[in-house]
Design a protein around this motif. Structure first.
Motif, short mmCIF file in Angstrom:
data_model
loop_
_atom_site.label_atom_id
_atom_site.label_comp_id
_atom_site.label_asym_id
_atom_site.label_seq_id
_atom_site.Cartn_x
_atom_site.Cartn_y
_atom_site.Cartn_z
N ILE A 18 45.24 46.13 40.21
CA ILE A 18 44.71 44.94 40.00
C ILE A 18 45.64 43.89 38.85
CG2 ILE A 18 44.13 46.21 38.10
CD1 ILE A 18 41.96 44.86 37.89
N GLY A 19 45.79 42.80 39.27
CA GLY A 19 46.53 42.28 38.40
C GLY A 19 45.83 40.85 37.10
N SER B 222 49.04 36.36 39.68
CA SER B 222 49.62 35.95 41.28
C SER B 222 49.88 36.86 41.65
CB SER B 222 50.65 35.24 40.40
OG SER B 222 49.58 34.37 39.68
N PHE B 223 51.30 38.33 41.12
CA PHE B 223 51.62 40.06 42.13
C PHE B 223 50.65 40.63 42.89
CE2 PHE B 223 55.14 38.89 38.28
CZ PHE B 223 55.97 39.39 39.41
N ALA B 224 49.60 40.43 42.10
CA ALA B 224 48.25 40.99 42.97
C ALA B 224 48.13 40.50 44.01
CB ALA B 224 47.40 41.51 41.87
N ASN C 281 43.08 38.97 38.88
CA ASN C 281 42.32 37.91 38.25
C ASN C 281 42.53 37.05 37.64
OD1 ASN C 281 39.98 39.55 37.59
ND2 ASN C 281 41.66 41.40 37.22
N TYR C 282 42.31 35.27 37.91
CA TYR C 282 43.48 34.03 37.52
C TYR C 282 44.19 33.84 38.13
CZ TYR C 282 41.97 37.33 33.17
OH TYR C 282 41.79 37.92 32.62
N GLY C 283 45.30 35.10 39.26
CA GLY C 283 46.27 34.87 39.71
C GLY C 283 46.41 32.93 40.91
N VAL D 230 40.08 42.08 49.26
CA VAL D 230 40.28 41.56 47.89
C VAL D 230 39.07 41.10 47.23
CG1 VAL D 230 41.24 39.54 46.83
CG2 VAL D 230 42.51 40.64 48.87
N VAL D 231 38.77 41.00 45.57
CA VAL D 231 38.41 41.15 45.00
C VAL D 231 38.55 39.99 43.78
CG1 VAL D 231 38.21 43.24 43.61
CG2 VAL D 231 35.83 41.84 43.32
N ALA D 232 37.79 38.57 43.90
CA ALA D 232 39.12 38.02 42.55
C ALA D 232 37.89 36.99 41.79
CB ALA D 232 40.06 36.85 43.51
N SER D 233 38.64 37.18 40.76
CA SER D 233 37.37 36.59 39.63
C SER D 233 38.30 34.86 39.01
CB SER D 233 36.90 37.55 38.29
OG SER D 233 36.48 38.29 39.07
N TYR D 234 37.87 34.20 38.33
CA TYR D 234 38.02 33.09 38.27
C TYR D 234 37.46 32.26 37.46
CZ TYR D 234 42.17 33.73 41.96
OH TYR D 234 43.09 33.27 42.23
N GLY D 235 38.21 31.37 36.08
CA GLY D 235 36.86 30.66 35.10
C GLY D 235 37.23 29.29 35.71
N ALA D 236 36.42 28.85 35.36
CA ALA D 236 35.82 27.29 35.96
C ALA D 236 36.29 26.41 34.99
CB ALA D 236 34.97 26.97 35.71
N ARG D 237 36.33 26.56 33.62
CA ARG D 237 37.07 26.37 32.26
C ARG D 237 39.00 26.33 32.64
NH1 ARG D 237 32.37 26.87 27.58
NH2 ARG D 237 31.18 24.85 29.04
#
Length: 251
Positions: free
Chosen positions: A119-120, A126-128, A143-145, A161-168
């Motif tokens: 998890i990163g 980015s590394f993850a 997470n935001y990579g 892969v599970v990935a999470s980002y913020g639209a802002r």
């Protein structure tokens, strides 16, 4: 009892792999009897701090044996930040060997089941995302990579892969949709979500960075967003349970 964290020396593994000449890690163990699946935590650009330690402790309380390598051990944050960022963008460099050293440490721990995730956060995200294709990890939480320069090439053969980002998050516009499309094309199991009200570093439970810069960071959208974080952790917990816990129990 809370999870316990101790400092471990990863130098033997990192040096053998061509990584840092010195590498310190932080091992966080769950309470109760093992063995447990393992998770490598890759810290954000500001380094190992209280927020990152709490993320590791959270994972340990969820039943994972956790190692967080300090990628700035060999030279400190000031000297290491730029080359580490370059490695995250290029996909090459000693930081990747250091991450593998942490994974090797877990794999050789008798209290680890052998199922290991990564998890990163921020730079660590980015590394993850770049560490998933070697076949050594069984699940990844990004997470935001940043997306790799050649995503299909970099992600071929990836673990789930599970990935999470913020639209802002102004620095990562469109990355969530591009990542999801790439994983779709490659047929890789995934769960990618962008949170409309969240920005960068939204999974942090407190503001980080030099105090005088925090107002500017808020304006740039770099701040916690607890509501989005709750849902993101729900997804991460479920994804890791499926790919790290359930499969190790079946084995």
């Amino acid at each position: 009892m809370p999870a316990t964290t101790t400092t471990v020396d990863l130098t033997e593994f990192s040096a053998a792999l061509g990584g840092s000449r010195q590498l310190r890690g932080h091992l966080t163990r769950p309470t109760g009897p093992g063995p447990w699946p393992g998770v490598v935590v890759i810290h954000e650009a500001l380094g190992v701090n209280d927020v990152m330690h709490r993320q590791a402790e959270r994972l340990a309380r969820a039943g994972y044996l956790v190692v967080m390598p300090d990628l700035f051990t060999d030279g400190g944050a000031v000297r290491c930040l730029v080359p580490t960022f370059r490695a995250a963008l290029s996909g090459h460099g000693r930081a990747f060997h250091d991450i593998e050293a942490a994974r090797t440490h877990l794999a050789r721990d008798p209290d680890c089941t052998g199922r290991i995730g990564v998890i990163g956060f921020c730079m660590g995200g980015s590394f993850a995302l770049l560490a998933v294709a070697g076949g050594d990890f069984d699940a990844a939480s990004v997470n935001y990579g940043r997306l790799p320069k050649h995503p299909e090439r970099a992600l071929t053969g990836s673990c789930p892969v599970v990935a999470s980002y913020g639209a802002r998050d102004r620095t990562l516009k469109g990355v969530a949709s591009d990542l999801e499309a790439t994983l779709d094309r490659l047929g890789i199991a995934h769960d990618v979500k962008e949170y409309p009200e969240a920005g960068h570093s939204f999974l942090n439970d407190a503001e980080v960075g030099p105090r005088p810069l925090r107002p500017l960071m808020r304006v740039a959208g770099i701040r916690p967003h607890p509501e989005s974080a709750v849902d993101a952790w729900r997804r991460i917990d479920g994804f890791f349970a499926t790919h790290l816990k359930a499969e190790s129990q079946e084995g």
